[in-house]
Write a protein that holds these residues in place. Structure first.
Motif, PDB file in Angstrom:
ATOM      1  N   THR A 121      33.297  49.867   7.971  1.00  0.00           N
ATOM      2  CA  THR A 121      34.268  49.599   6.913  1.00  0.00           C
ATOM      3  C   THR A 121      35.243  50.759   6.780  1.00  0.00           C
ATOM      4  N   MET A 122      34.716  51.968   6.791  1.00  0.00           N
ATOM      5  CA  MET A 122      35.557  53.159   6.673  1.00  0.00           C
ATOM      6  C   MET A 122      36.582  53.227   7.800  1.00  0.00           C
ATOM      7  N   LEU A 123      36.148  52.843   9.012  1.00  0.00           N
ATOM      8  CA  LEU A 123      37.029  52.889  10.178  1.00  0.00           C
ATOM      9  C   LEU A 123      37.849  51.610  10.338  1.00  0.00           C
ATOM     10  N   ALA A 124      37.708  50.682   9.393  1.00  0.00           N
ATOM     11  CA  ALA A 124      38.479  49.430   9.366  1.00  0.00           C
ATOM     12  C   ALA A 124      38.219  48.539  10.581  1.00  0.00           C
ATOM     13  N   TYR A 125      36.957  48.489  11.037  1.00  0.00           N
ATOM     14  CA  TYR A 125      36.586  47.536  12.079  1.00  0.00           C
ATOM     15  C   TYR A 125      36.180  46.227  11.407  1.00  0.00           C
ATOM     16  N   MET A 126      36.765  45.126  11.846  1.00  0.00           N
ATOM     17  CA  MET A 126      36.557  43.844  11.177  1.00  0.00           C
ATOM     18  C   MET A 126      35.116  43.347  11.241  1.00  0.00           C
ATOM     19  N   GLU A 127      34.321  43.863  12.173  1.00  0.00           N
ATOM     20  CA  GLU A 127      32.930  43.424  12.313  1.00  0.00           C
ATOM     21  C   GLU A 127      32.070  43.798  11.102  1.00  0.00           C
ATOM     22  N   TYR A 128      32.593  44.663  10.251  1.00  0.00           N
ATOM     23  CA  TYR A 128      31.796  45.094   9.096  1.00  0.00           C
ATOM     24  C   TYR A 128      31.409  43.923   8.203  1.00  0.00           C
ATOM     25  N   ALA A 129      32.264  42.897   8.118  1.00  0.00           N
ATOM     26  CA  ALA A 129      31.988  41.777   7.216  1.00  0.00           C
ATOM     27  C   ALA A 129      30.742  41.015   7.653  1.00  0.00           C
ATOM     28  N   ALA A 130      30.604  40.776   8.964  1.00  0.00           N
ATOM     29  CA  ALA A 130      29.433  40.061   9.472  1.00  0.00           C
ATOM     30  C   ALA A 130      28.162  40.885   9.254  1.00  0.00           C
ATOM     31  N   LEU A 131      28.250  42.201   9.471  1.00  0.00           N
ATOM     32  CA  LEU A 131      27.080  43.056   9.278  1.00  0.00           C
ATOM     33  C   LEU A 131      26.716  43.172   7.797  1.00  0.00           C
TER      34      LEU A 131
END
Length: 233
Positions: free
Chosen positions: A161-171
Motif C-alpha cells: 500500500t505504501m508503495l502504491a502497488y495495486m495488489e495490496y487490495a487483494a492481499l
C-alpha cells in the motif's frame, strides 16, 4: 460528507450503520470493554474510505493502530500487537505522505508487481510464515499460525500500500479472511471477540469492493498520458 459521496456509497454506509449497531449490541451482551471496542468504530470509517482508495484512510489508520496494539496485547496476540504498534502505525502515516506526493483525485497513482516480484514475494512470505509459526509458541502466544498469518499479511499489505502497488487490495481481502478465522477460533475462550468478527466481515466487504475499484482506476491511469497523471482534488 457531501451528497455525491453518500449517494455513491449508500449501501456501504447502511452496512456501516448495521455493523456499528451489531458491534455495540454484542459488546453489551458479552461485556466487552468499551476501550477494546473503540478502535472498531474508527475502523468502520477507515474501511469505507479504503473501499475508495482515499489516502486519508491511511492517516486515520496509523493513529488507530495504537489502540489496536493495546487490544492485541490484552489477548496475548503478541505478533499482532507488535505489528500494529511498530509496523502498521508508522507505515500508514508514511503511506499518507507518499500518496499525497502523487495524488490522483483523493487517491494516488498505482503500479503493478512484475511476475518475478510476485514469485519472490510469495517465497519470502512462505518462509517467514513458517519461521514465525514455529517461534511464537515458545513465547507463549495463542493461535500462533493464524496470528502469524494475519501479522505477515498485514505487513505485506502495508508495504505494498505504501508503495502504491495495486495488489495490496487483494492481499488486504485475504488478510480479512484469515482474521475472520482467527476470531472464530477465539470465540470459545473469548466470546466477546465476536465484536471483532462482526467488524471483520464488514471490512472484508469493503476490501472486495476496493479490489474491483482499484483495477478500474489503474486501467484509467494507464490510459492517461504520463505527464497528466496528477489529477486535481
Amino acid at each position: 460528507m457531501n451528497r455525491q459521496f453518500v449517494k455513491e456509497n449508500r449501501p456501504l454506509l447502511c452496512g456501516m450503520a448495521v455493523t456499528a449497531v451489531g458491534i455495540t449490541a454484542a459488546g453489551i451482551l458479552f461485556r466487552q470493554s468499551p476501550v477494546r471496542i473503540l478502535p472498531l468504530y474508527v475502523s468502520l470509517v477507515i474501511a469505507l474510505l479504503q473501499s475508495r482508495m482515499i489516502r486519508y484512510a491511511s492517516l486515520m489508520g496509523g493513529f488507530n493502530s495504537i489502540l489496536y496494539a493495546l487490544v492485541y496485547a490484552h489477548y496475548h496476540l503478541y505478533a499482532s500487537a507488535a505489528y500494529a504498534l511498530l509496523v502498521s502505525c508508522p507505515i500508514q502515516i508514511v503511506t499518507f505522505i507518499r500518496w499525497s506526493r502523487k495524488p490522483w483525485g483523493q487517491s494516488t497513482v498505482f503500479r503493478r508487481l512484475s511476475a518475478k516480484q510476485r514469485i519472490l514475494t510469495a517465497l519470502i512470505f512462505g518462509g517467514l510464515l513458517a519461521g514465525l509459526g514455529l517461534l511464537l509458541p515458545f513465547l507463549g502466544g495463542e493461535h500462533s499460525f493464524l496470528d502469524s498469518a494475519v501479522t505477515l499479511l498485514g505487513i505485506l499489505t502495508s508495504v505494498l500500500t505504501m508503495l502504491a502497488y495495486m495488489e495490496y487490495a487483494a492481499l488486504m481481502a485475504a488478510g480479512g479472511v484469515v482474521s475472520a478465522f482467527l476470531y472464530l477460533s477465539m470465540l470459545a475462550e473469548h466470546p466477546e471477540q465476536i465484536t471483532y468478527l462482526i467488524y471483520t466481515l464488514y471490512s472484508l466487504t469493503c476490501c472486495v469492493i476496493a479490489g474491483f475499484r482499484i483495477v478500474k482506476l489503474y486501467r484509467e491511469q494507464q490510459n492517461t498520458e504520463p505527464n497528466s497523471r496528477i489529477q486535481p482534488e
